[in-house]
Scaffold this motif. Structure first.
Motif, PDB file in Angstrom:
ATOM      1  N   THR A 148       9.902 -49.821 -31.398  1.00 49.05           N
ATOM      2  CA  THR A 148      10.891 -48.934 -32.039  1.00 49.05           C
ATOM      3  C   THR A 148      10.327 -48.274 -33.288  1.00 49.05           C
ATOM      4  OG1 THR A 148      11.789 -50.825 -33.276  1.00 49.05           O
ATOM      5  CG2 THR A 148      12.841 -50.269 -31.185  1.00 49.05           C
ATOM      6  N   ILE A 149       9.270 -48.862 -33.859  1.00 44.65           N
ATOM      7  CA  ILE A 149       8.672 -48.316 -35.079  1.00 44.65           C
ATOM      8  C   ILE A 149       7.783 -47.116 -34.779  1.00 44.65           C
ATOM      9  CG2 ILE A 149       6.938 -48.806 -36.870  1.00 44.65           C
ATOM     10  CD1 ILE A 149       8.155 -51.582 -37.128  1.00 44.65           C
ATOM     11  N   CYS A 150       7.010 -47.205 -33.685  1.00 44.34           N
ATOM     12  CA  CYS A 150       6.102 -46.111 -33.375  1.00 44.34           C
ATOM     13  C   CYS A 150       6.474 -45.459 -32.052  1.00 44.34           C
ATOM     14  CB  CYS A 150       4.660 -46.593 -33.349  1.00 44.34           C
ATOM     15  SG  CYS A 150       4.235 -47.564 -31.891  1.00 44.34           S
ATOM     16  N   THR A 151       5.983 -44.241 -31.852  1.00 42.18           N
ATOM     17  CA  THR A 151       6.222 -43.504 -30.620  1.00 42.18           C
ATOM     18  C   THR A 151       5.009 -42.631 -30.346  1.00 42.18           C
ATOM     19  OG1 THR A 151       7.773 -42.045 -29.465  1.00 42.18           O
ATOM     20  CG2 THR A 151       7.313 -41.530 -31.768  1.00 42.18           C
ATOM     21  N   GLN A 152       4.895 -42.150 -29.133  1.00 39.50           N
ATOM     22  CA  GLN A 152       3.779 -41.276 -28.762  1.00 39.50           C
ATOM     23  C   GLN A 152       4.161 -39.822 -29.047  1.00 39.50           C
ATOM     24  OE1 GLN A 152       0.669 -42.193 -27.326  1.00 39.50           O
ATOM     25  NE2 GLN A 152       1.264 -44.272 -27.876  1.00 39.50           N
ATOM     26  N   VAL A 153       3.365 -39.158 -29.876  1.00 36.17           N
ATOM     27  CA  VAL A 153       3.619 -37.764 -30.251  1.00 36.17           C
ATOM     28  C   VAL A 153       2.344 -36.963 -30.022  1.00 36.17           C
ATOM     29  CG1 VAL A 153       4.237 -36.180 -32.113  1.00 36.17           C
ATOM     30  CG2 VAL A 153       5.353 -38.414 -31.955  1.00 36.17           C
ATOM     31  N   GLU A 154       2.494 -35.789 -29.454  1.00 38.47           N
ATOM     32  CA  GLU A 154       1.326 -34.951 -29.180  1.00 38.47           C
ATOM     33  C   GLU A 154       0.801 -34.330 -30.470  1.00 38.47           C
ATOM     34  OE1 GLU A 154       1.114 -30.841 -27.141  1.00 38.47           O
ATOM     35  OE2 GLU A 154       0.879 -32.295 -25.502  1.00 38.47           O
ATOM     36  N   MET A 155      -0.464 -34.582 -30.763  1.00 42.67           N
ATOM     37  CA  MET A 155      -1.132 -34.012 -31.935  1.00 42.67           C
ATOM     38  C   MET A 155      -2.568 -33.687 -31.568  1.00 42.67           C
ATOM     39  SD  MET A 155       0.133 -36.396 -35.125  1.00 42.67           S
ATOM     40  CE  MET A 155       1.851 -36.870 -35.332  1.00 42.67           C
ATOM     41  N   LEU A 156      -3.267 -33.035 -32.469  1.00 41.56           N
ATOM     42  CA  LEU A 156      -4.651 -32.673 -32.253  1.00 41.56           C
ATOM     43  C   LEU A 156      -5.523 -33.911 -32.382  1.00 41.56           C
ATOM     44  CD1 LEU A 156      -6.174 -29.993 -31.713  1.00 41.56           C
ATOM     45  CD2 LEU A 156      -6.759 -29.976 -34.145  1.00 41.56           C
ATOM     46  N   ALA A 157      -6.265 -34.249 -31.320  1.00 42.08           N
ATOM     47  CA  ALA A 157      -7.141 -35.422 -31.333  1.00 42.08           C
ATOM     48  C   ALA A 157      -8.475 -35.073 -31.988  1.00 42.08           C
ATOM     49  CB  ALA A 157      -7.366 -35.917 -29.905  1.00 42.08           C
ATOM     50  N   ASN A 158      -9.303 -36.104 -32.199  1.00 38.62           N
ATOM     51  CA  ASN A 158     -10.592 -35.902 -32.860  1.00 38.62           C
ATOM     52  C   ASN A 158     -11.529 -35.004 -32.069  1.00 38.62           C
ATOM     53  OD1 ASN A 158      -9.863 -37.535 -35.044  1.00 38.62           O
ATOM     54  ND2 ASN A 158     -10.521 -39.396 -33.998  1.00 38.62           N
ATOM     55  N   ASP A 159     -11.329 -34.928 -30.744  1.00 35.67           N
ATOM     56  CA  ASP A 159     -12.197 -34.079 -29.924  1.00 35.67           C
ATOM     57  C   ASP A 159     -11.705 -32.639 -29.861  1.00 35.67           C
ATOM     58  OD1 ASP A 159      -9.949 -34.284 -28.381  1.00 35.67           O
ATOM     59  OD2 ASP A 159     -10.899 -35.306 -26.688  1.00 35.67           O
ATOM     60  N   GLY A 160     -10.680 -32.321 -30.652  1.00 35.92           N
ATOM     61  CA  GLY A 160     -10.174 -30.956 -30.700  1.00 35.92           C
ATOM     62  C   GLY A 160      -9.119 -30.636 -29.669  1.00 35.92           C
ATOM     63  N   LYS A 161      -8.802 -31.591 -28.802  1.00 39.87           N
ATOM     64  CA  LYS A 161      -7.779 -31.385 -27.788  1.00 39.87           C
ATOM     65  C   LYS A 161      -6.464 -32.024 -28.211  1.00 39.87           C
ATOM     66  CE  LYS A 161     -11.107 -31.255 -23.981  1.00 39.87           C
ATOM     67  NZ  LYS A 161     -11.501 -31.860 -22.685  1.00 39.87           N
ATOM     68  N   ARG A 162      -5.378 -31.522 -27.667  1.00 36.56           N
ATOM     69  CA  ARG A 162      -4.067 -32.068 -28.000  1.00 36.56           C
ATOM     70  C   ARG A 162      -3.772 -33.258 -27.095  1.00 36.56           C
ATOM     71  NH1 ARG A 162      -1.526 -29.403 -31.655  1.00 36.56           N
ATOM     72  NH2 ARG A 162       0.396 -30.559 -31.262  1.00 36.56           N
ATOM     73  N   ARG A 163      -3.502 -34.413 -27.711  1.00 42.80           N
ATOM     74  CA  ARG A 163      -3.205 -35.619 -26.959  1.00 42.80           C
ATOM     75  C   ARG A 163      -2.039 -36.352 -27.614  1.00 42.80           C
ATOM     76  NH1 ARG A 163      -7.691 -36.260 -23.790  1.00 42.80           N
ATOM     77  NH2 ARG A 163      -9.680 -35.462 -24.601  1.00 42.80           N
ATOM     78  N   LYS A 164      -1.411 -37.243 -26.859  1.00 44.02           N
ATOM     79  CA  LYS A 164      -0.352 -38.070 -27.426  1.00 44.02           C
ATOM     80  C   LYS A 164      -0.981 -39.244 -28.166  1.00 44.02           C
ATOM     81  CE  LYS A 164       3.578 -36.914 -24.505  1.00 44.02           C
ATOM     82  NZ  LYS A 164       4.677 -37.441 -23.657  1.00 44.02           N
ATOM     83  N   SER A 179       0.225 -34.520 -38.679  1.00 42.61           N
ATOM     84  CA  SER A 179       1.695 -34.589 -38.653  1.00 42.61           C
ATOM     85  C   SER A 179       2.243 -33.606 -37.638  1.00 42.61           C
ATOM     86  CB  SER A 179       2.273 -34.279 -40.039  1.00 42.61           C
ATOM     87  OG  SER A 179       1.893 -32.970 -40.437  1.00 42.61           O
ATOM     88  N   ALA A 180       3.459 -33.876 -37.187  1.00 45.96           N
ATOM     89  CA  ALA A 180       4.120 -32.989 -36.229  1.00 45.96           C
ATOM     90  C   ALA A 180       5.621 -33.001 -36.491  1.00 45.96           C
ATOM     91  CB  ALA A 180       3.822 -33.420 -34.799  1.00 45.96           C
ATOM     92  N   TRP A 181       6.239 -31.843 -36.376  1.00 41.59           N
ATOM     93  CA  TRP A 181       7.681 -31.715 -36.571  1.00 41.59           C
ATOM     94  C   TRP A 181       8.388 -31.841 -35.237  1.00 41.59           C
ATOM     95  CZ3 TRP A 181      11.303 -31.793 -40.170  1.00 41.59           C
ATOM     96  CH2 TRP A 181      12.557 -31.255 -39.882  1.00 41.59           C
ATOM     97  N   ASN A 182       9.389 -32.743 -35.163  1.00 44.44           N
ATOM     98  CA  ASN A 182      10.199 -32.910 -33.962  1.00 44.44           C
ATOM     99  C   ASN A 182      11.441 -32.036 -34.089  1.00 44.44           C
ATOM    100  OD1 ASN A 182      12.378 -34.034 -32.217  1.00 44.44           O
ATOM    101  ND2 ASN A 182      10.769 -35.480 -31.633  1.00 44.44           N
ATOM    102  N   GLU A 183      11.498 -30.997 -33.268  1.00 39.59           N
ATOM    103  CA  GLU A 183      12.581 -30.017 -33.369  1.00 39.59           C
ATOM    104  C   GLU A 183      13.941 -30.622 -33.067  1.00 39.59           C
ATOM    105  OE1 GLU A 183      13.735 -26.285 -34.448  1.00 39.59           O
ATOM    106  OE2 GLU A 183      11.627 -26.862 -34.232  1.00 39.59           O
ATOM    107  N   GLU A 184      14.005 -31.466 -32.027  1.00 38.41           N
ATOM    108  CA  GLU A 184      15.288 -32.067 -31.643  1.00 38.41           C
ATOM    109  C   GLU A 184      15.821 -33.007 -32.706  1.00 38.41           C
ATOM    110  OE1 GLU A 184      15.766 -33.986 -27.892  1.00 38.41           O
ATOM    111  OE2 GLU A 184      15.065 -32.239 -26.775  1.00 38.41           O
ATOM    112  N   GLU A 185      14.938 -33.882 -33.215  1.00 40.73           N
ATOM    113  CA  GLU A 185      15.358 -34.894 -34.194  1.00 40.73           C
ATOM    114  C   GLU A 185      15.365 -34.352 -35.612  1.00 40.73           C
ATOM    115  OE1 GLU A 185      12.968 -38.379 -33.795  1.00 40.73           O
ATOM    116  OE2 GLU A 185      13.094 -38.381 -31.607  1.00 40.73           O
ATOM    117  N   GLU A 186      14.731 -33.189 -35.806  1.00 44.15           N
ATOM    118  CA  GLU A 186      14.618 -32.570 -37.113  1.00 44.15           C
ATOM    119  C   GLU A 186      14.009 -33.530 -38.139  1.00 44.15           C
ATOM    120  OE1 GLU A 186      18.191 -30.695 -38.415  1.00 44.15           O
ATOM    121  OE2 GLU A 186      18.099 -29.150 -36.866  1.00 44.15           O
ATOM    122  N   GLN A 187      12.841 -34.053 -37.805  1.00 44.19           N
ATOM    123  CA  GLN A 187      12.126 -34.922 -38.729  1.00 44.19           C
ATOM    124  C   GLN A 187      10.637 -34.892 -38.427  1.00 44.19           C
ATOM    125  OE1 GLN A 187      12.924 -39.153 -38.387  1.00 44.19           O
ATOM    126  NE2 GLN A 187      13.493 -38.967 -36.236  1.00 44.19           N
TER     127      GLN A 187
END
Length: 281
Positions: free
Chosen positions: A60-76, A14-22
């Motif tokens: 409109t349902i999904c979007t690309q968000v940067e999170m920790l990928a399975n290889d340990g790197k941060r990816r969208k 999960s990731a928190w979007n600061e601008e959208e506050e969600q």
């Protein structure tokens, strides 16, 4: 404010979007947790093929968000907010998804009943506050404050004010005139760092009373003068807040202490509130 939530024993990034506050949640992780699929990406493709409307609205349902990928790197990665995630869950034909679907159906049914009988909504809110341990007399004031706030926002809408940003500006004007702080400054003063922490849920009796006074007076002035511009409504918000501010300062003289309090209803050493969509450990 990024983290890993758990659904039973399955990880949900999960990731928190600061601008959208969600919050945004990994779609792939959610599907994997609810289906036990060894290839959630292929499952998502098949799910979209089955559900035409889901596929058509996927952009409109999904979007690309940067999170920790399975290889340990941060990816969208593909992610969805709570509302969109529930839409996706509705398309998952899995026994694990059934409890969510039943819960959503119950929530929808309850809200329809509340539209027909608004007292049910008030009773639901009262029960929620009781479950959180708030005292009954505080709950009564809080519910009354919600009603007064609703009357104020309804009045603002009549004056052509519809944007959330405009509501926030007017609310800040009342708060500054009443307490000498904007709501965001007030939250900082009380040590409320969680984005889901409602300032008014952490006010004591007097703070709630003066909040209600400022908003009620603002409503009365607006109804009397019928402002036609945002600027005029902003001036009225300041005037309404000043009435409450004068009353607050007079009260402080009599009591010999400040009404503005750093006290809150948070347990000591409590972490910032997070959305409890999944069981956390």
């Amino acid at each position: 404010m990024n983290g890993i939530k758990l659904f039973q024993d399955r990880r949900i990034r999960s990731a928190w979007n600061e601008e959208e506050e969600q919050w945004y949640f990994s779609i792939e992780d959610t599907v994997a947790a609810l289906t036990d699929s060894v290839d959630p990406k292929q499952y998502i493709k098949r799910m979209r093929a089955r559900d035409v409307q889901l596929h058509l609205n996927w952009g409109t349902i999904c979007t690309q968000v940067e999170m920790l990928a399975n290889d340990g790197k941060r990816r969208k990665i593909m992610a969805a907010n709570v509302k969109s995630l529930f839409r996706i869950i509705q398309s998952i034909p899995s026994p694990k998804a059934e409890p969510f679907k039943q819960w959503l159906a119950q929530v929808g049914y309850d809200r329809i009943l509340e539209i027909e009988n608004p007292e049910l909504a008030q009773e639901r809110m009262k029960n929620l506050y009781e479950q959180k341990g708030y005292p009954k007399d505080w709950i009564d004031k809080r519910l009354r404050g919600i009603a007064i706030r609703q009357n104020l926002t309804d009045e603002w809408k009549k004056r052509g004010i519809t944007e959330e940003r405009e509501f926030a500006i007017l609310t800040a004007e009342i708060s500054k005139a009443t307490f000498g702080m904007t709501p965001s400054e007030y939250k900082d003063f009380k040590g409320l760092s969680g984005k889901n922490q409602n300032l008014r849920d952490h006010m004591d009796d007097l703070e709630l009373i003066f909040t209600m006074l400022g908003e009620r007076v603002t409503t009365e002035i607006s109804q009397k003068e019928e402002p036609e511009t945002f600027g005029a409504s902003k001036k009225i918000a300041t005037r309404g807040g000043k009435v409450a501010g004068v009353a607050r300062r007079e009260t402080e003289k009599e009591l010999g202490r400040s009404v503005v309090s750093s006290q809150n209803f948070l347990p000591k050493d409590a972490p910032p509130d997070e959305l409890e969509l999944f069981d956390e450990q």
